[in-house]
Design a protein around this motif. Structure first.
Motif, PDB file in Angstrom:
ATOM      1  N   LYS A 183      -2.738   3.299  -4.943  1.00  0.00           N
ATOM      2  CA  LYS A 183      -1.382   2.831  -4.655  1.00  0.00           C
ATOM      3  C   LYS A 183      -0.880   3.427  -3.345  1.00  0.00           C
ATOM      4  CE  LYS A 183       3.127   2.180  -6.888  1.00  0.00           C
ATOM      5  NZ  LYS A 183       3.915   2.425  -8.140  1.00  0.00           N
ATOM      6  N   ALA A 184      -1.182   4.702  -3.130  1.00  0.00           N
ATOM      7  CA  ALA A 184      -0.783   5.360  -1.887  1.00  0.00           C
ATOM      8  C   ALA A 184      -1.487   4.733  -0.688  1.00  0.00           C
ATOM      9  CB  ALA A 184      -1.088   6.853  -1.964  1.00  0.00           C
ATOM     10  N   HIS A 239       0.002   1.374   0.162  1.00  0.00           N
ATOM     11  CA  HIS A 239       1.286   1.540   0.843  1.00  0.00           C
ATOM     12  C   HIS A 239       1.072   1.884   2.320  1.00  0.00           C
ATOM     13  CE1 HIS A 239       5.536   2.692   1.256  1.00  0.00           C
ATOM     14  NE2 HIS A 239       5.096   3.732   1.953  1.00  0.00           N
ATOM     15  N   ALA A 268      -0.178  -1.185   4.206  1.00  0.00           N
ATOM     16  CA  ALA A 268       0.839  -2.233   4.315  1.00  0.00           C
ATOM     17  C   ALA A 268       1.936  -1.853   5.298  1.00  0.00           C
ATOM     18  CB  ALA A 268       1.444  -2.525   2.934  1.00  0.00           C
ATOM     19  N   ARG A 269       2.274  -0.560   5.390  1.00  0.00           N
ATOM     20  CA  ARG A 269       3.347  -0.109   6.283  1.00  0.00           C
ATOM     21  C   ARG A 269       2.768   0.360   7.618  1.00  0.00           C
ATOM     22  NH1 ARG A 269       8.221   1.312   4.450  1.00  0.00           N
ATOM     23  NH2 ARG A 269       8.649   1.147   6.693  1.00  0.00           N
ATOM     24  N   ASP A 301       8.741   9.521   5.120  1.00  0.00           N
ATOM     25  CA  ASP A 301       8.521   8.441   4.159  1.00  0.00           C
ATOM     26  C   ASP A 301       8.199   9.032   2.791  1.00  0.00           C
ATOM     27  OD1 ASP A 301       8.304   5.748   3.387  1.00  0.00           O
ATOM     28  OD2 ASP A 301       6.112   5.809   3.555  1.00  0.00           O
ATOM     29  N   LEU A 307       5.763   8.473  -0.274  1.00  0.00           N
ATOM     30  CA  LEU A 307       4.488   7.818  -0.550  1.00  0.00           C
ATOM     31  C   LEU A 307       4.326   7.642  -2.056  1.00  0.00           C
ATOM     32  CD1 LEU A 307       1.906   6.822   0.920  1.00  0.00           C
ATOM     33  CD2 LEU A 307       0.919   9.084   0.462  1.00  0.00           C
ATOM     34  N   PRO A 308       4.319   6.393  -2.556  1.00  0.00           N
ATOM     35  CA  PRO A 308       4.193   6.185  -4.008  1.00  0.00           C
ATOM     36  C   PRO A 308       2.772   6.474  -4.489  1.00  0.00           C
ATOM     37  CG  PRO A 308       4.159   4.077  -2.864  1.00  0.00           C
ATOM     38  CD  PRO A 308       4.432   5.115  -1.809  1.00  0.00           C
ATOM     39  N   PHE A 359       5.910  10.338  -6.450  1.00  0.00           N
ATOM     40  CA  PHE A 359       5.975  10.166  -5.012  1.00  0.00           C
ATOM     41  C   PHE A 359       5.637  11.483  -4.326  1.00  0.00           C
ATOM     42  CE2 PHE A 359       8.702   6.881  -6.703  1.00  0.00           C
ATOM     43  CZ  PHE A 359       8.497   5.791  -5.854  1.00  0.00           C
TER      44      PHE A 359
END
Length: 545
Positions: A91-92, A95, A98-99, A402, A404-405, A419
């Motif tokens: 998941k991290a 993210h 994607a960012r 940020d 981070l999830p 997070f």
């Protein structure tokens, strides 16, 4: 006073500035807002260097995998005064990819790439990701079609042409050596992919596969660079991390500068030739049908009236993009194809099974549909790219603070957190190879070369945020590899052509074949690393019963 006498004093000043900057970042890293230091991770062996020396002398992927087993899938460690974040949390990673506005390549990495290839054109608004993608899609669409609709579509004429040319060269070598030829397959596929990108991207025959042609300066420049980076050395890495040291000369940087100069002169001359040919052509529509290479499309768009003057590209921008295209378009393909040949040579059962499938197609010039129907070829290629990514890891840096999830909560100061707070300026390691062979996702046989695994993949690998084959070899997000389809197609065509004609066997013990511990992972001989990248094989003509 002579400049030579001032050199020691200048060096001390530079080192003093560097040390002060690093100490300042060191104290900032231990400030109250930095949550990274609360993450688990290995204790730093050096206040200033951190784990820098270990990374230059050890495989970083193996070290990261060891730490994950000990500290968990989200951890931190120090290197050159920085707190680095390392994570294998899917998941991290998703993210981060994607960012891409927040997590970008560090300035040092962009500078290092610019030293070899030119400025990063993806940062130029006139040549941003969308514009590059449009040009690339147009080019690949044109390159994948024959010129008349009556004929079936081929993968590319160029790929088949250079693959057949390499096949004929190997046939000659086999005949000259009485049925068994010892060849450096890495050298030959490197030449083949360079010829292919020259034809496809620039409409120019580099003739590196032509045995009767004179030595090619462009090919030799690439060879010098690849031979100079077979193994890490400390000083180039210090120059990478401390830009102030770049005022001092160093052999590797001189080779990069020479190769960069050769590529720049080559592309500049091509641009001038393209402009002259386009200006002299009286029928632009006919010309476009005749020549659909990448450079022609760019130069033609620049000369046309559809683009406003403010959006037209400078020659320097075109040169930077083309030199990047030239190197990235052939180097990683050559490396992956070399590892493919290594895998089939080291696994004779796989080689024979694959060859049997290739012979189910009668023609030497298959269509896209025919090659896509070759299930085992696709499985072997997926397994090769999984275990042998050309780039085993990549760096990103947080351009702003940020959160981070995380898929799996991490324990910080005795409490679980979904997070992780990532402060601006934090370096982040993208673990391509480590994710590709993560036993938690792929199973206990994750390190084994087993193409049959693609018949029934573990469900866990579906969450890996890559753009192809459930792995991070080609990364993901907006800055994923634009040319990965071109690379895969070219590899398939080359394998189809070569394995139907020859049997391949390793010419040295498999234990003697290692990987270069550099930015790009090339095959090399552990007993002779000074010779640079190589992959020695015995080649025999294949004769069907």
């Amino acid at each position: 006073m002579p400049l030579f006498d001032l050199l020691p004093s200048l060096l001390l000043v530079v080192l003093g500035v560097v040390v002060c900057r690093r100490l300042r970042s060191l104290f900032a890293a231990h400030g109250p807002r930095n949550g990274l230091r609360a993450l688990p991770g290995p204790p730093s062996p050096s206040l200033l260097l951190g784990y820098a020396w270990q990374f230059w002398t050890t495989d970083p992927t193996e070290l990261h995998e060891e730490w994950v087993g000990r500290y968990g899938r989200v951890l931190q460690y120090r290197i050159f005064g920085y707190n680095c974040l390392f994570t294998m949390d899917t998941k991290a990673l998703g993210h981060i990819l994607a960012r891409d506005d927040v997590y970008q390549k560090p300035h040092q990495m962009r500078t290092f790439i610019a030293q070899m290839l030119g400025n990063d054109c993806h940062q130029n608004p006139a040549f941003g990701p969308m514009q590059i993608r449009e040009f690339t899609d147009i080019f690949f669409t044109k390159a994948s079609q024959v010129r008349t609709m009556k004929k079936p579509r081929l993968y590319t004429k160029t790929d088949i042409m250079v693959a057949v040319q390499l096949r004929d060269i190997l046939s000659l070598e086999v005949a000259r050596n009485r049925d068994v030829a010892k060849v450096d397959i890495y050298d030959w596929v490197h030449r083949m992919t360079l010829d292919a990108i020259g034809e496809a991207a620039f409409g120019y025959n580099l003739e590196t596969l032509d045995l009767d042609s004179k030595p090619n300066e462009l090919c030799e420049a690439h060879r010098l660079v690849s031979q100079s980076v077979t193994r890490m050395s400390l000083y180039p890495m210090l120059r990478f991390c401390f830009p102030a040291l770049r005022i001092l000369p160093e052999e590797q940087s001189r080779r990069f500068a020479h190769a960069r100069g050769v590529m720049t002169c080559f592309v500049r001359q091509l641009i001038e030739d393209k402009r002259r040919e386009l200006a002299e052509d009286t029928s632009s529509k006919l010309y476009r049908r005749k020549r659909g290479d990448f450079l022609t499309l760019v130069v033609e768009a620049n000369m046309g009236t559809l683009l406003p003057e403010g959006e037209k590209l400078s020659d320097e921008t075109i040169i930077d993009e083309c030199t990047t295209f030239l190197t990235a378009g052939h180097e990683t393909t050559a490396i992956t194809l070399s590892w493919f040949m290594y895998c089939v040579a080291a696994n004779p059962v796989v080689q024979e099974k694959l060859r049997s499938e290739l012979f189910t197609i009668a023609t030497e010039h298959p269509t896209i549909e025919q090659l896509l129907s070759l299930k085992y070829l696709d499985q072997v290629l997926r397994e090769v790219t999984r275990l042998y990514p050309a780039i085993p890891s990549s760096l990103r840096m947080a351009m702003e603070d940020d959160l981070l999830p995380l898929e799996e909560p991490v324990r910080i100061n005795g409490m679980k957190h979904d997070f992780v707070w990532v402060p601006k300026g934090t370096p982040i390691v993208m673990p391509n190879l480590a994710m590709n062979r993560d036993k938690a996702l792929w199973g206990e046989d994750a390190f084994e070369f087993r193409p049959d695994r693609w018949d029934a993949l573990p469900e866990a690998v579906s969450v890996i945020p890559g753009i192809w084959a459930n792995n991070l070899t080609f990364m993901g997000g907006q800055h994923a590899c634009l040319g990965f389809r071109y690379s895969l197609n070219q590899i398939k065509v080359a394998v189809f052509t070569l394995l139907r004609s020859f049997e391949f066997q390793l010419a040295v013990p498999v234990e003697d074949i290692g990987k270069s511990t550099t930015l790009l992972v090339r095959p090399m001989m552990l007993s002779n690393p000074e010779k640079g990248p190589q992959l020695q094989m015995l080649v025999r003509a294949y004769r069907q019963d």
